[in-house]
Write a protein that holds these residues in place. Sequence first.
Motif, PDB file in Angstrom:
ATOM      1  N   SER A   1       0.832  -1.205   0.000  1.00 17.05           N
ATOM      2  CA  SER A   1       0.000   0.000   0.000  1.00 17.05           C
ATOM      3  C   SER A   1       0.870   1.260   0.000  1.00 17.05           C
ATOM      4  O   SER A   1       2.102   1.178   0.048  1.00 17.05           O
ATOM      5  CB  SER A   1      -0.884  -0.001   1.243  1.00 17.05           C
ATOM      6  N   GLU A   2       0.217   2.392   0.031  1.00 17.15           N
ATOM      7  CA  GLU A   2       0.923   3.683   0.125  1.00 17.15           C
ATOM      8  C   GLU A   2       1.807   3.734   1.368  1.00 17.15           C
ATOM      9  O   GLU A   2       2.836   4.391   1.373  1.00 17.15           O
ATOM     10  CB  GLU A   2      -0.073   4.843   0.169  1.00 17.15           C
ATOM     11  N   GLU A   3       1.391   3.012   2.422  1.00 10.56           N
ATOM     12  CA  GLU A   3       2.149   2.977   3.668  1.00 10.56           C
ATOM     13  C   GLU A   3       3.168   1.839   3.694  1.00 10.56           C
ATOM     14  O   GLU A   3       3.782   1.577   4.733  1.00 10.56           O
ATOM     15  CB  GLU A   3       1.195   2.832   4.854  1.00 10.56           C
ATOM     16  N   GLY A   4       3.324   1.121   2.572  1.00 13.56           N
ATOM     17  CA  GLY A   4       4.281   0.023   2.498  1.00 13.56           C
ATOM     18  C   GLY A   4       3.800  -1.263   3.151  1.00 13.56           C
ATOM     19  O   GLY A   4       4.592  -2.148   3.452  1.00 13.56           O
ATOM     20  N   ILE A   5       2.500  -1.399   3.374  1.00 16.76           N
ATOM     21  CA  ILE A   5       1.934  -2.525   4.107  1.00 16.76           C
ATOM     22  C   ILE A   5       1.541  -3.659   3.164  1.00 16.76           C
ATOM     23  O   ILE A   5       1.024  -3.417   2.071  1.00 16.76           O
ATOM     24  CB  ILE A   5       0.698  -2.072   4.914  1.00 16.76           C
ATOM     25  N   PHE A   6       1.758  -4.893   3.631  1.00 16.47           N
ATOM     26  CA  PHE A   6       1.268  -6.087   2.928  1.00 16.47           C
ATOM     27  C   PHE A   6       0.664  -7.042   3.954  1.00 16.47           C
ATOM     28  O   PHE A   6       0.975  -6.971   5.147  1.00 16.47           O
ATOM     29  CB  PHE A   6       2.388  -6.792   2.155  1.00 16.47           C
ATOM     30  N   ARG A   7      -0.233  -7.934   3.503  1.00 16.41           N
ATOM     31  CA  ARG A   7      -0.859  -8.903   4.401  1.00 16.41           C
ATOM     32  C   ARG A   7      -1.237 -10.157   3.632  1.00 16.41           C
ATOM     33  O   ARG A   7      -1.714 -10.078   2.500  1.00 16.41           O
ATOM     34  CB  ARG A   7      -2.108  -8.329   5.035  1.00 16.41           C
ATOM     35  N   PHE A   8      -1.016 -11.298   4.277  1.00 16.79           N
ATOM     36  CA  PHE A   8      -1.443 -12.598   3.740  1.00 16.79           C
ATOM     37  C   PHE A   8      -2.205 -13.352   4.815  1.00 16.79           C
ATOM     38  O   PHE A   8      -1.882 -13.253   6.003  1.00 16.79           O
ATOM     39  CB  PHE A   8      -0.234 -13.462   3.340  1.00 16.79           C
ATOM     40  N   PHE A   9      -3.180 -14.140   4.393  1.00 14.45           N
ATOM     41  CA  PHE A   9      -3.850 -15.109   5.251  1.00 14.45           C
ATOM     42  C   PHE A   9      -3.300 -16.453   4.809  1.00 14.45           C
ATOM     43  O   PHE A   9      -3.434 -16.835   3.646  1.00 14.45           O
ATOM     44  CB  PHE A   9      -5.366 -15.024   5.074  1.00 14.45           C
ATOM     45  N   ALA A  10      -2.643 -17.151   5.718  1.00 14.76           N
ATOM     46  CA  ALA A  10      -1.894 -18.353   5.349  1.00 14.76           C
ATOM     47  C   ALA A  10      -2.281 -19.518   6.251  1.00 14.76           C
ATOM     48  O   ALA A  10      -2.871 -19.331   7.315  1.00 14.76           O
ATOM     49  CB  ALA A  10      -0.398 -18.075   5.476  1.00 14.76           C
ATOM     50  N   ALA A  11      -1.905 -20.705   5.826  1.00 21.29           N
ATOM     51  CA  ALA A  11      -2.047 -21.887   6.678  1.00 21.29           C
ATOM     52  C   ALA A  11      -0.930 -21.877   7.715  1.00 21.29           C
ATOM     53  O   ALA A  11       0.107 -21.231   7.527  1.00 21.29           O
ATOM     54  CB  ALA A  11      -1.956 -23.152   5.824  1.00 21.29           C
ATOM     55  N   ASP A  12      -1.154 -22.571   8.809  1.00 18.40           N
ATOM     56  CA  ASP A  12      -0.094 -22.709   9.804  1.00 18.40           C
ATOM     57  C   ASP A  12       1.147 -23.306   9.152  1.00 18.40           C
ATOM     58  O   ASP A  12       1.039 -24.196   8.304  1.00 18.40           O
ATOM     59  CB  ASP A  12      -0.534 -23.641  10.928  1.00 18.40           C
ATOM     60  N   GLY A  13       2.301 -22.816   9.539  1.00 19.96           N
ATOM     61  CA  GLY A  13       3.537 -23.372   9.016  1.00 19.96           C
ATOM     62  C   GLY A  13       4.593 -22.330   8.776  1.00 19.96           C
ATOM     63  O   GLY A  13       4.454 -21.168   9.152  1.00 19.96           O
ATOM     64  N   ASP A  14       5.666 -22.771   8.138  1.00 20.87           N
ATOM     65  CA  ASP A  14       6.801 -21.906   7.825  1.00 20.87           C
ATOM     66  C   ASP A  14       6.683 -21.402   6.396  1.00 20.87           C
ATOM     67  O   ASP A  14       6.383 -22.177   5.476  1.00 20.87           O
ATOM     68  CB  ASP A  14       8.108 -22.670   8.010  1.00 20.87           C
ATOM     69  N   TRP A  15       6.938 -20.118   6.227  1.00 22.70           N
ATOM     70  CA  TRP A  15       6.761 -19.446   4.942  1.00 22.70           C
ATOM     71  C   TRP A  15       7.967 -18.564   4.646  1.00 22.70           C
ATOM     72  O   TRP A  15       8.709 -18.178   5.543  1.00 22.70           O
ATOM     73  CB  TRP A  15       5.505 -18.572   4.983  1.00 22.70           C
TER      74      TRP A  15
END
Length: 102
Positions: free
Chosen positions: A58-72
């Motif tokens: 975003s304009e504020e440099g924000i990102f978001r993911f909804f993920a399964a439990d685990g290592d990413w």
Amino acid sequence: MTQGCAAPAQTAHLPATVDLNNEAVIQGTVSRDGNPVSGAYARLLDSTGEFTAEVVTSEEGIFRFFAADGDWTVRVLAPGGVSVDNQIAARTGEISGLAVAI
């Protein structure tokens, strides 16, 4: 604003419709010299390195993911050919935060 994979707006706060008890959230910010980087691509890779999702910061440099439990892995591709990989774990009921400085 351009967004990947039909993702919701990348804002600092979780939308009120999100039930954190049933979600594992990975979110963060991308900055350069202390300033937010908008328009960078944040990619979510699974534990084998396979591409799973992508959003644009975003304009504020924000990102978001909804993920399964685990290592990413969160791979950030920013203007100027910058690519940064960060390891993070996602757990249901938690927001896993990541600050990426490029």
